[in-house]
Scaffold this motif. Structure first.
Motif, PDB file in Angstrom:
ATOM      1  N   LEU A   1       0.837  -1.216   0.000  1.00 30.10           N
ATOM      2  CA  LEU A   1       0.000   0.000   0.000  1.00 30.10           C
ATOM      3  C   LEU A   1       0.867   1.258   0.000  1.00 30.10           C
ATOM      4  CD1 LEU A   1      -2.763  -0.517   2.750  1.00 30.10           C
ATOM      5  CD2 LEU A   1      -3.163  -0.138   0.334  1.00 30.10           C
TER       6      LEU A   1
ATOM      7  N   MET B   1       1.194   4.086  -2.947  1.00 29.64           N
ATOM      8  CA  MET B   1       0.806   5.476  -2.674  1.00 29.64           C
ATOM      9  C   MET B   1       1.967   6.420  -2.973  1.00 29.64           C
ATOM     10  SD  MET B   1      -1.267   4.560   0.788  1.00 29.64           S
ATOM     11  CE  MET B   1      -1.579   6.156   1.471  1.00 29.64           C
TER      12      MET B   1
ATOM     13  N   TRP C   1      -4.289  12.110   0.403  1.00 29.49           N
ATOM     14  CA  TRP C   1      -4.891  10.770   0.433  1.00 29.49           C
ATOM     15  C   TRP C   1      -6.019  10.742   1.438  1.00 29.49           C
ATOM     16  CZ3 TRP C   1      -3.832   6.891  -2.881  1.00 29.49           C
ATOM     17  CH2 TRP C   1      -2.667   6.985  -3.633  1.00 29.49           C
TER      18      TRP C   1
ATOM     19  N   TYR D   1      -7.413   5.470  -0.455  1.00 31.47           N
ATOM     20  CA  TYR D   1      -6.800   4.179  -0.137  1.00 31.47           C
ATOM     21  C   TYR D   1      -7.564   3.530   0.990  1.00 31.47           C
ATOM     22  CZ  TYR D   1      -4.721   5.994   4.192  1.00 31.47           C
ATOM     23  OH  TYR D   1      -4.539   6.519   5.439  1.00 31.47           O
TER      24      TYR D   1
END
Lengths: 285, 290
Positions: B14, B18, B105, B152
């Motif tokens: 992850l 990102m 994010w 996310y």
């Protein structure tokens, strides 16, 4: 010039009334006037509306203490430690009301207060469900003819602002060394402002500080000296937040917490209860 | 490009994905309680985006230098700023700007096929089953970014990916159209299973790539609405050995990012470990990573 120096007990009993809209400075676990929250609980203030940019243990504690009827914050949580338990329970059970806020809704609400206008336009929020739960906001078209859709965000007039600072003089000039967040807007627009300070200094010292006074004395009603008064939140660059006490808070039943750390405790007794010298050494930066 | 790593965990996948979204000219918002985001931005800064700028909400500061991710001493990172603002300035100036702030994010509790998100509550707002902390700036910023908004979640399941969110607190593509506020809308959703994007025409969520070891059925089964599936379905490029080495060795050696992924007892143990290690540090300035 008169000194505004007083005890925490006197400041809260003189300037915080049941039903007031109280602005609390700081953000999340950082530079929150927690000693004032404990004093508000001790004095059994009721029916308060609490406005803060991002709330954490401050809001949760006041809800747990039964002092709150309404919350206005863009976020109330315990960060990586989890959810704010009393806040969550209070909202889920319907015991406390929420005015659903974003960051800009609070920032603009305080700007309205400076300008004495009923609302400020925001080109945000549009498309969210906020209008469904806020009957005091309204979408409208630019009256000057550009065709732009805007959201009217209402004024926030605080009755009281309570902010924690690094340095203050006895006349109410306050200096914040780290981030200011909305503390200066709150302090300057509230009807009454209480400054809690780590340290008491001469006006001359404030003038020599790099960023001088973000909080000017003419809007300050009371100055209270409480070293480590933000504990268990931080006060940069003096100390960071106390993760161990935050964990203790989350694991302890609130009535027990209140007995052990809040009721009938002087500030030094409180610091002893939370771990004394070792805790102070833990959090010092 | 160094070799792809064969030994990485989901939080590392992850974080690396990102980081790869960051451009060298980005101004990166680091919010509250999002160590994965912080680790991702810091990783980007020490790899392909050396000129990117941190915009810390917890300090309301613009900071140029990257430092190790920290739990207790994060204010030490934010206070070394070249510019301080208060929250009012910060929120209001950055909101419509294409330059003051460019990439953020968001981690939604619920998301629908058009990228509308919910961080407010489960159930009815008036009488919620679960009240979440709130959406902070998402309601202000999600419809504005000209770079679009970036999403996310480490929980790709039917509780998160729902046909209809219980409260829209972040704007995606309302009714399949771009927001009237002018932002580019959601660009991607990075999950533990896949890299999701949005279809140019319909604005519906579609699969970009699927992570190694995950099959299409799992992704479909874990999503509460129909995803658009591309004809030539590709696999996500895993973290490289270099990315993993930097992440573990320099950016986040205490694994604070994992707090976003773990649950229950495991999470509590990690949290205690991080606290213990950080309290034991003599030097309380997180390491400078230059």
């Amino acid at each position: 010039m008169d000194s505004k120096l007083m005890s925490l007990e006197e400041a809260i009993s003189s300037y915080v009334q049941n039903g007031d809209l109280i602005g609390i400075g700081g953000l999340s676990f950082w530079r929150k006037p927690i000693c004032a929250c404990r004093e508000i609980i001790r004095q059994e203030k009721k029916d308060l509306s609490i406005c803060t940019f991002v709330g954490g243990i401050d809001v949760d504690m006041l809800v747990g203490g039964g002092c709150v009827s309404e919350i206005r914050a863009s976020f109330v949580g315990m960060e990586v430690f989890g959810m704010a338990p009393h806040y969550r329970k209070g909202v889920e059970s319907g015991e406390i009301r929420i005015s659903e806020e974003s960051e800009a809704s609070i920032a603009l609400g305080l700007k309205c207060s400076y300008l004495k206008v009923p609302f400020m336009p925001l080109k945000g929020i549009i498309g969210t469900d906020f209008p469904k739960v806020r009957d005091d906001i309204k979408q409208f078209e630019d009256p000057l003819g550009s065709g732009t859709q805007l959201m009217a965000m209402p004024k926030i007039d605080l009755d009281v602002a309570i902010v924690h600072v690094n340095d203050a003089d006895e006349f109410g000039n306050g200096n914040i060394e780290g981030a200011v967040w909305l503390d200066d807007d709150m302090a300057k627009t509230a009807k009454k402002t209480i400054i809690i300070s780590e340290k008491l200094v001469e006006t001359e010292d404030i003038i020599r500080l790099p960023r001088r006074a973000q909080i000017p004395m003419q809007t300050t009603a009371a100055v209270v000296k409480v070293p480590f008064g933000a504990h268990p939140t931080s006060c940069f660059p003096n100390y960071t937040f106390d993760p161990i006490h935050i964990q203790t808070y989350l694991k302890t039943d609130f009535e027990e917490y209140k007995r052990k750390y809040i009721l009938n405790k002087t500030h030094s007794q409180y610091l002893e209860e939370v771990g004394g010298v070792q805790t102070i050494l833990n959090v010092l930066l | 490009m160094s070799e792809y790593s064969k030994d990485y965990t989901m939080d590392e996948m992850l974080t690396v994905l990102m980081a790869r979204e960051v451009r060298n000219d980005d101004v990166m918002i680091v919010g509250v309680a999002t160590p994965c985001v912080w680790a991702a931005f810091t990783l980007a800064k020490v790899t392909h985006a050396p000129d990117a700028i941190f915009h810390y909400i917890m300090g309301n500061t613009y900071v140029f230098e990257p430092r190790q991710v920290s739990l207790l001493y994060l204010e030490m990172n934010t206070a070394r700023a070249y510019k301080f603002q208060n929250s009012g300035e910060c929120t209001l100036e950055s909101l419509p700007s294409d330059t003051l702030t460019t990439i953020e994010w968001f981690r939604p509790a619920q998301i629908d096929m058009y990228g509308n998100t919910n961080n407010i509550c489960i159930g009815e707002w008036k009488n919620p089953k679960i009240r979440f902390p709130g959406c902070a700036g998402i309601a202000d910023f999600s419809m504005f970014y000209s770079r679009g908004s970036f999403l996310y979640t480490p929980r790709h399941d039917r509780k998160t990916f729902v046909p209809k969110v219980d409260f829209i607190s972040g704007v995606g593509f309302p009714d399949g159209k771009p927001s009237i506020c002018g932002g580019s809308g959601p660009q991607c959703v990075i999950t533990n299973l896949a890299y999701l994007t949005f279809d140019n025409e319909t604005k519906r969520m579609k699969i970009g790539t699927i992570h190694p070891g995950i099959d299409l059925e799992t992704v479909k089964k874990s999503t509460g609405f129909e995803l658009i599936i591309p004809k030539d379905l590709k696999e996500t490029k895993p973290p490289t050995e270099k990315e993993i080495k930097l992440l573990r060795g320099k950016v986040d050696p205490l694994e604070i990012r994992k707090l976003e992924v773990l649950g229950g007892k495991e999470r509590e143990e990690l949290l205690n470990q991080v606290i213990e290690k950080e309290l034991a540090m003599e030097k309380r300035f997180p390491n400078l990573l230059l």
